[in-house]
Design a protein around this motif. Structure first.
Motif, PDB file in Angstrom:
ATOM      1  N   ARG A 109      10.151  34.756  41.496  1.00 38.32           N
ATOM      2  CA  ARG A 109      10.870  35.943  41.953  1.00 38.32           C
ATOM      3  C   ARG A 109      11.490  35.693  43.328  1.00 38.32           C
ATOM      4  O   ARG A 109      11.036  34.841  44.114  1.00 38.32           O
ATOM      5  CB  ARG A 109       9.971  37.171  42.003  1.00 38.32           C
ATOM      6  N   GLY A 110      12.538  36.507  43.616  1.00 39.66           N
ATOM      7  CA  GLY A 110      13.245  36.419  44.887  1.00 39.66           C
ATOM      8  C   GLY A 110      14.603  37.089  44.765  1.00 39.66           C
ATOM      9  O   GLY A 110      15.044  37.460  43.669  1.00 39.66           O
ATOM     10  N   PRO A 111      15.318  37.257  45.875  1.00 41.11           N
ATOM     11  CA  PRO A 111      16.629  37.904  45.839  1.00 41.11           C
ATOM     12  C   PRO A 111      17.724  36.949  45.385  1.00 41.11           C
ATOM     13  O   PRO A 111      17.667  35.742  45.629  1.00 41.11           O
ATOM     14  CB  PRO A 111      16.844  38.351  47.295  1.00 41.11           C
ATOM     15  N   GLY A 112      18.706  37.515  44.724  1.00 40.89           N
ATOM     16  CA  GLY A 112      19.861  36.733  44.275  1.00 40.89           C
ATOM     17  C   GLY A 112      21.146  37.511  44.441  1.00 40.89           C
ATOM     18  O   GLY A 112      21.147  38.716  44.693  1.00 40.89           O
ATOM     19  N   GLY A 113      22.274  36.812  44.293  1.00 41.41           N
ATOM     20  CA  GLY A 113      23.570  37.452  44.420  1.00 41.41           C
ATOM     21  C   GLY A 113      24.022  37.546  45.853  1.00 41.41           C
ATOM     22  O   GLY A 113      23.378  37.071  46.791  1.00 41.41           O
ATOM     23  N   ALA A 114      25.165  38.195  46.026  1.00 42.34           N
ATOM     24  CA  ALA A 114      25.764  38.317  47.357  1.00 42.34           C
ATOM     25  C   ALA A 114      25.066  39.409  48.142  1.00 42.34           C
ATOM     26  O   ALA A 114      24.552  40.388  47.587  1.00 42.34           O
ATOM     27  CB  ALA A 114      27.253  38.616  47.243  1.00 42.34           C
ATOM     28  N   ALA A 115      25.044  39.218  49.463  1.00 40.29           N
ATOM     29  CA  ALA A 115      24.557  40.257  50.364  1.00 40.29           C
ATOM     30  C   ALA A 115      25.709  40.638  51.283  1.00 40.29           C
ATOM     31  O   ALA A 115      26.758  41.061  50.808  1.00 40.29           O
ATOM     32  CB  ALA A 115      23.342  39.772  51.142  1.00 40.29           C
ATOM     33  N   HIS A 116      25.555  40.459  52.564  1.00 39.73           N
ATOM     34  CA  HIS A 116      26.640  40.792  53.491  1.00 39.73           C
ATOM     35  C   HIS A 116      26.904  39.576  54.371  1.00 39.73           C
ATOM     36  O   HIS A 116      26.063  39.188  55.186  1.00 39.73           O
ATOM     37  CB  HIS A 116      26.284  42.006  54.351  1.00 39.73           C
TER      38      HIS A 116
ATOM     39  N   LEU B 186      27.056  36.319  53.841  1.00 41.91           N
ATOM     40  CA  LEU B 186      26.156  35.166  53.731  1.00 41.91           C
ATOM     41  C   LEU B 186      26.895  33.917  53.266  1.00 41.91           C
ATOM     42  O   LEU B 186      26.261  32.877  53.057  1.00 41.91           O
ATOM     43  CB  LEU B 186      25.008  35.478  52.772  1.00 41.91           C
ATOM     44  N   ALA B 187      28.186  34.027  53.036  1.00 46.94           N
ATOM     45  CA  ALA B 187      29.044  32.869  52.734  1.00 46.94           C
ATOM     46  C   ALA B 187      28.741  32.278  51.359  1.00 46.94           C
ATOM     47  O   ALA B 187      27.988  32.830  50.560  1.00 46.94           O
ATOM     48  CB  ALA B 187      28.956  31.828  53.823  1.00 46.94           C
ATOM     49  N   ALA B 188      29.341  31.151  51.068  1.00 50.63           N
ATOM     50  CA  ALA B 188      29.392  30.618  49.713  1.00 50.63           C
ATOM     51  C   ALA B 188      28.042  30.113  49.220  1.00 50.63           C
ATOM     52  O   ALA B 188      27.694  30.291  48.051  1.00 50.63           O
ATOM     53  CB  ALA B 188      30.443  29.494  49.642  1.00 50.63           C
ATOM     54  N   GLN B 189      27.222  29.497  50.075  1.00 53.08           N
ATOM     55  CA  GLN B 189      26.003  28.859  49.608  1.00 53.08           C
ATOM     56  C   GLN B 189      24.839  29.828  49.391  1.00 53.08           C
ATOM     57  O   GLN B 189      23.892  29.491  48.687  1.00 53.08           O
ATOM     58  CB  GLN B 189      25.576  27.772  50.607  1.00 53.08           C
ATOM     59  N   HIS B 190      24.929  31.010  49.986  1.00 53.52           N
ATOM     60  CA  HIS B 190      23.827  31.972  49.875  1.00 53.52           C
ATOM     61  C   HIS B 190      24.248  33.256  49.177  1.00 53.52           C
ATOM     62  O   HIS B 190      23.570  34.275  49.347  1.00 53.52           O
ATOM     63  CB  HIS B 190      23.278  32.311  51.267  1.00 53.52           C
ATOM     64  N   SER B 191      25.298  33.237  48.404  1.00 55.00           N
ATOM     65  CA  SER B 191      25.813  34.460  47.778  1.00 55.00           C
ATOM     66  C   SER B 191      26.066  34.285  46.290  1.00 55.00           C
ATOM     67  O   SER B 191      26.918  34.961  45.724  1.00 55.00           O
ATOM     68  CB  SER B 191      27.114  34.900  48.470  1.00 55.00           C
ATOM     69  N   GLN B 192      25.304  33.450  45.613  1.00 52.64           N
ATOM     70  CA  GLN B 192      25.588  33.130  44.213  1.00 52.64           C
ATOM     71  C   GLN B 192      24.721  33.965  43.266  1.00 52.64           C
ATOM     72  O   GLN B 192      23.525  34.139  43.504  1.00 52.64           O
ATOM     73  CB  GLN B 192      25.335  31.637  43.967  1.00 52.64           C
TER      74      GLN B 192
END
Length: 592
Positions: free
Chosen positions: A369-376, A378-384
């Protein structure tokens, strides 16, 4: 045939509140007592095989009270109450409650019909025989001759009731001289056959009324006891008791908690239930979690069950898979699903396949478990949004909740599942608040939920895009378009029947996802709808996804890439043939 008392009254005996075991006494047509008399040779206190009509000394005989048949019928516990046309505070000729006074003034109250005429002493032998339990009180007795309240010894049932009820209750008395305020409570029927209404007056008025009753009934020195409602077995009483609020029977108020609190509750409850469950990941212990989902779990369960790991996703993912193979139930937390790509081999080649390759010799109960997808920003590597990558692999279950209630119920179900589960959350939803049932709450995997009913178009979505779709549905409703929103909740296994049923009702389908368009989950859903519900479609299915580009860092560009309510509204209008034509630019020299 003559009728007699069914039971002989003994000192200290009181009849229970139920009318089934209460003695009955009847008379002839003129109201005379038809009980057999005592033989002349028997003493007053000696035994007698025949029931006697007992009256206290100084009272008229029963044969002389034929004119009071109506009052005796009214004061009887089991006989139907027939009241004259007298009103409260007026004199009723020939209908007195006590035989000694045919014109005794009667008082009508919400609880009983009282009389101010004297009655036998409650301590005398005949007085005890003429008393019975009141239909409204478990601690006060009422004389069957004149319906005057009598004090009764403090009972264990009353003591128990005093602990569980502190609600002040007004008790009307024979000496009530002021008008009783009308009550708004529903009238109900008691055991004696007449309807009464609860009074909403204050407890102080009740105490004043009780004090006047003692002064007008001959100055009785018996200590007043607080009256408590009698437990009754009649259906009407049972219904009235069920309508009263109670701390033990009333439903708890809905709890509103955040998304992260719902996840924390799910893990804590499951760890309390099963000691083989443990949590492992980066910063889950002493730092209380990167997003504070695991806050407080280290202090509650200790370092053996809440384990901090190095920054090595491949390592602790593999340790968790090995622990699941030997019978434990690990929860592996990725700080973000973008980092899970370094452990992709562990999830795809080990977690998803080992149970199959072992021919079912062991299970693999593990949750990633953990967060996924875009946030605010966070750019290309952390928004998938990577759900399509894991849903593509047989052997993995993919769960994506969108509300706090679903987050708790789905996480508990995922922890109890014997297969590896990919549980994807969202950073921007951790502070989202919603109602969550208290206590045990499970949501089965593979079951979709219709979050909004509609008739014109079906919008299929999941996770964060549910809230985008609901906003679009509200905007469409203002234009007279009713959209049905289906929350998948579980990507794999997919609840296809819920999708097909909704599409058959509306005839149109739109899929909204956060991921990229190519080889996404939306493509698979549209393929299934076209194949299984083609004859029910009124328009080709459509989809709304992120743009096919890496996620920009700038927030204004990020908003252009992600699906928005405006894009969803435009897609629905295209499906219905109501798309708005672009505005024509104004010609030079002014509008025409």
């Amino acid at each position: 045939m003559p009728t007699t008392w069914l039971a002989r009254a003994t000192p200290g005996r009181r009849w229970p509140s139920s009318t089934a075991a209460r003695p009955e006494r009847t008379g002839d047509g003129a109201g005379r007592c038809t009980s057999s008399t005592r033989p002349s040779g028997s003493s007053a206190g000696g035994p007698s095989s025949a029931a006697t009509c007992r009256s206290p000394p100084g009272w008229p005989s029963r044969a002389s009270t034929a004119r009071s048949a109506t009052s005796r019928s009214a004061s009887s516990a089991t006989a139907p109450r027939t009241w004259g046309r007298s009103t409260r505070g007026s004199r009723s000729r020939g209908s007195g409650s006590c035989p000694s006074s045919s014109s005794a003034r009667t008082t009508s109250t919400p609880w009983a019909r009282r009389s101010t005429a004297p009655c036998p002493s409650p301590t005398s032998r005949s007085g005890r025989a003429a008393t019975r339990w009141s239909s409204r009180s478990s601690t006060a007795t009422t004389c069957s001759r004149c319906a005057t309240p009598r004090a009764a010894p403090w009972s264990g049932r009353a003591r128990r009731a005093s602990r569980s009820s502190s609600r002040p209750r007004r008790t009307a008395s024979a000496a009530t001289r002021w008008p009783i305020p009308a009550s708004t409570a529903p009238r109900r029927r008691c055991r004696s056959g007449w309807s009464g209404t609860r009074s909403t007056s204050s407890a102080s008025a009740s105490r004043r009324s009780a004090s006047r009753a003692r002064s007008s009934s001959g100055g009785s020195t018996t200590r007043r006891r607080r009256r408590w409602p009698t437990r009754s077995s009649s259906p009407s009483s049972r219904r009235s008791r069920s309508r009263s609020p109670s701390a033990s029977t009333s439903m708890p108020e809905p709890r509103v908690i955040t998304f992260r609190e719902a996840l924390r509750e799910a893990m804590a409850e499951e760890m309390e239930r099963d000691p083989s469950i443990f949590l492992m990941g980066e910063e889950v212990g002493h730092y209380q979690g990167a997003y504070k989902v695991s806050e407080g779990l280290l202090a509650r369960f200790g370092e053996k069950r809440v384990i901090d790991t190095p920054i090595a996703e491949t390592g602790f993912a593999g340790v968790g898979i090995g622990a699941a193979m030997v019978g434990l139930r690990p929860i592996i937390e990725f700080m973000t699903w973008n980092f899970s790509l370094t452990a992709y081999d562990q999830l795809v080649n080990n977690a998803a396949k080992l149970r199959y390759m072992a021919n079912g010799q062991f299970t693999l109960p593990i949750v990633f478990r953990g967060p996924g997808g875009a946030a605010h920003a966070l750019a290309a590597q952390h928004s998938q949004a990577l759900e399509s990558l894991y849903a593509h692999v047989p052997g993995l279950k993919v769960v994506m909740p969108a509300t706090p209630a679903d987050a708790k119920g789905l996480l508990k179900a995922a922890i109890r599942d014997d297969d590896p589960v990919v549980f994807i959350e969202s950073e921007v939803m951790y502070a989202l608040k919603g109602e969550v049932p208290a206590g045990e709450h499970l949501v089965p995997l593979g079951v979709a939920d219709v979050k909004r009913r509609g008739r014109d178009v079906t919008i299929v979505t999941w996770a964060k895009m549910l809230h985008t779709s609901l906003k679009a549905a509200e905007e469409l409703a203002q234009a007279g378009i009713e959209a049905e929103v289906v929350d998948l909740r579980t990507i794999r296994p997919l609840d296809t029947e819920a999708i097909f049923a909704s599409v058959r009702r509306t005839g149109r389908c739109l899929v909204v996802q956060e991921g990229w368009p190519f080889a996404g989950v939306a493509s698979e859903i549209i393929t299934l709808v076209v194949r299984e519900a083609f004859d029910d479609l009124d328009a080709p299915p459509e989809r709304v996804t992120s743009l096919d580009v890496p996620m920009p860092y700038a927030t204004n560009l990020e908003a252009l890439v992600l699906p928005s309510p405006d894009r969803v509204v435009a897609a629905v209008r295209r499906l219905l043939g109501r798309e708005q034509s672009p505005a024509r630019p104004a010609a030079a020299g002014g509008a025409r």
